[in-house]
Design a protein around this motif. Structure first.
Motif, PDB file in Angstrom:
ATOM      1  N   LEU A   1      74.695  73.185  17.740  1.00  0.00           N
ATOM      2  CA  LEU A   1      74.120  74.461  18.159  1.00  0.00           C
ATOM      3  C   LEU A   1      73.528  75.206  16.973  1.00  0.00           C
ATOM      4  N   ARG A   2      74.284  75.274  15.892  1.00  0.00           N
ATOM      5  CA  ARG A   2      73.842  76.028  14.717  1.00  0.00           C
ATOM      6  C   ARG A   2      72.652  75.364  14.030  1.00  0.00           C
ATOM      7  N   GLU A   3      72.680  74.021  13.967  1.00  0.00           N
ATOM      8  CA  GLU A   3      71.669  73.307  13.193  1.00  0.00           C
ATOM      9  C   GLU A   3      70.430  72.928  14.005  1.00  0.00           C
ATOM     10  N   GLN A   4      70.604  72.656  15.313  1.00  0.00           N
ATOM     11  CA  GLN A   4      69.493  72.125  16.098  1.00  0.00           C
ATOM     12  C   GLN A   4      69.120  72.983  17.299  1.00  0.00           C
ATOM     13  N   GLY A   5      69.966  73.935  17.641  1.00  0.00           N
ATOM     14  CA  GLY A   5      69.659  74.820  18.749  1.00  0.00           C
ATOM     15  C   GLY A   5      70.357  74.432  20.041  1.00  0.00           C
ATOM     16  N   ALA A   6      70.374  75.376  20.983  1.00  0.00           N
ATOM     17  CA  ALA A   6      71.118  75.199  22.224  1.00  0.00           C
ATOM     18  C   ALA A   6      70.611  74.029  23.056  1.00  0.00           C
ATOM     19  N   GLY A   7      69.339  73.720  22.952  1.00  0.00           N
ATOM     20  CA  GLY A   7      68.769  72.637  23.732  1.00  0.00           C
ATOM     21  C   GLY A   7      69.265  71.258  23.338  1.00  0.00           C
ATOM     22  N   ARG A   8      69.935  71.158  22.197  1.00  0.00           N
ATOM     23  CA  ARG A   8      70.451  69.866  21.739  1.00  0.00           C
ATOM     24  C   ARG A   8      71.944  69.707  21.977  1.00  0.00           C
ATOM     25  N   VAL A   9      72.592  70.739  22.535  1.00  0.00           N
ATOM     26  CA  VAL A   9      74.034  70.647  22.817  1.00  0.00           C
ATOM     27  C   VAL A   9      74.258  69.636  23.937  1.00  0.00           C
ATOM     28  N   SER A  10      75.279  68.808  23.791  1.00  0.00           N
ATOM     29  CA  SER A  10      75.538  67.745  24.752  1.00  0.00           C
ATOM     30  C   SER A  10      75.962  68.295  26.115  1.00  0.00           C
ATOM     31  N   PRO A  11      75.420  67.738  27.203  1.00  0.00           N
ATOM     32  CA  PRO A  11      75.902  68.128  28.538  1.00  0.00           C
ATOM     33  C   PRO A  11      77.336  67.692  28.792  1.00  0.00           C
ATOM     34  N   LEU A  12      77.862  66.843  27.911  1.00  0.00           N
ATOM     35  CA  LEU A  12      79.250  66.398  28.034  1.00  0.00           C
ATOM     36  C   LEU A  12      80.227  67.311  27.299  1.00  0.00           C
ATOM     37  N   LEU A  13      79.720  68.381  26.676  1.00  0.00           N
ATOM     38  CA  LEU A  13      80.597  69.269  25.916  1.00  0.00           C
ATOM     39  C   LEU A  13      81.802  69.712  26.738  1.00  0.00           C
TER      40      LEU A  13
END
Length: 406
Positions: free
Chosen positions: A120-132
């Motif tokens: 999230l911090r480095e790549q943005g919310a769009g890269r957060v895994s849907p499996l989180l």
């Protein structure tokens, strides 16, 4: 009372002593801790941990599933497979609606959270895994276990901090006695050795700072103890009513004869100095088991290696159990496995009864002179009919399990 006894018919362990019951048991009986400096904690105030060695989830569970499961769920599935096989049960043929899953953990999947927060911090919310969320939510521990084994009966995760694994076993016992199910997979799993979580423990002053010799850092009841060493892993017990187990010809490894639970209502993190809360849980477990305090021959203590816990628990044992039981803490080897600790130590207690052996309290060189209990300092042969396993958690939550010979 025999009519309320619950059989333990299967055991599964993943611990810092090794993957599997026999590796874990040999390790605690050997009395040597695998604790070491942890590269993942190199920037932390305290760098010691006690990890599961040679854990290869891709080999044990397959690559696809491994990458969809947090480490705390991986541990549980591996331990559960061993326990179910040990119980000689076949999930393909059982009535899943009568099979429950009750597991404990203190945190869930902080490793996944920290990893995805970095994304999230480095790549943005769009890269957060849907499996989180499916990976890190605590309830997924029981949910994924149910999926794995086709267990469609009662399914829950309990969280009583470091008493969670024991609370789960006690809750499973209640479900069996209420006839809510016929089989329960019960225990706990934990994978909290992450930089953030360990930094929190360090800032609290809870961790041992003995970095010059990590293998001796966890030293329950020793006069030089200075804190716990964090461990990880899982312990799973297969539980059934004694009559049902014997009717199907199962091997009964031990019996859960009593369960007691209580709250200190004293402090956010510190136990009651006189152990009054855990004493209430001990007395409740003994009453539930219809057993007198002088009948207890062995106690697997919570024994975290922290100055306050060990002293208050020892005072309670001395005051409450008049028969001078032989006390050990297996955390000298495994470290403190947090929400899994109570389940793993319950399994060790069953093995002690079954094999007539009490593991040593590793690294106990000079017992605290304020402690007046009989401590196992070497591997000790001891015929055991009745034993207790004590578990305590932050928030003053206590769980005590009484076990008896098969």
């Amino acid at each position: 009372m025999a009519g309320t006894d619950i059989a333990v018919t299967g055991l599964g362990l993943v611990t810092p002593g090794g993957v599997g019951v026999e590796a874990s048991w040999a390790s605690v009986c050997g009395g040597r801790s695998p604790a070491s400096l942890d590269p993942a904690l190199q920037d932390n105030p305290v760098r010691i941990s006690c990890r599961v060695p040679d854990f290869d989830p891709e080999h044990l569970l397959g690559a696809r599933r491994t990458h969809r499961l947090d480490r705390f769920v991986q541990f549980a599935l591996v331990a559960a497979h061993e326990a179910v096989a040990d119980a000689r049960l076949d999930p393909r043929t059982w009535d899943g609606a009568r099979v429950g899953v009750v597991l404990g953990c203190a945190d869930g999947g902080p490793g996944t959270v920290e990893q995805q927060h970095h994304v999230l911090r480095e790549q943005g919310a769009g890269r957060v895994s849907p499996l989180l969320l499916p990976m890190q939510l605590p309830n997924m521990l029981a949910g994924q276990t149910a999926i794995e084994f086709g267990a469609t009966g009662p399914n829950l995760v309990v969280a009583t901090a470091c008493a969670s694994g024991a609370t789960a076993i006690g809750t499973a016992r209640d479900l069996l006695l209420l006839d809510r199910c016929d089989i329960v997979l019960a225990g706990g799993s934990e994978a909290m050795i992450t930089p953030l979580v360990m930094a929190g423990f360090a800032q609290m002053g809870a961790l041992s700072k003995r970095e010059d010799d990590p293998a001796t850092a966890s030293r329950p009841f020793d006069e030089d103890r200075d804190g716990f060493v964090a461990g990880e892993g899982a312990g799973i017990l297969v539980m059934e009513r004694v009559a049902d187990a014997r009717a199907r010809g199962a091997r009964v490894r031990g019996r859960v004869t009593g369960y007691g639970t209580s709250a200190d209502a004293h402090h956010m993190t510190s136990p009651h100095p006189d152990g009054l809360g855990v004493e209430a849980a001990v007395r409740s477990a003994l009453a539930d088991a219809d057993t007198g305090p002088d009948e207890v021959q062995h106690v697997n203590a919570h024994g975290t290696s922290t100055p306050l816990n060990d002293l208050s628990e020892a005072r309670m044992v001395s005051r409450t159990l008049g028969g001078s039981p032989l006390v050990t803490s297996t955390k000298g080897v495994t470290g403190h496995m947090l929400g899994a600790a109570g389940a793993v130590e319950a399994a060790f207690t069953v093995l002690s009864i079954e094999r007539g052996l009490v593991p040593p309290t590793a690294n106990l060189s000079v017992p605290d002179p304020r402690i007046d209990i009989k401590l196992a300092q070497t591997l000790t042969s001891l015929p055991i009919d009745v034993a207790l396993s004590n578990s305590l958690g932050f928030g003053g939550q206590n769980a005590v399990l009484a076990f008896a010979h098969a």
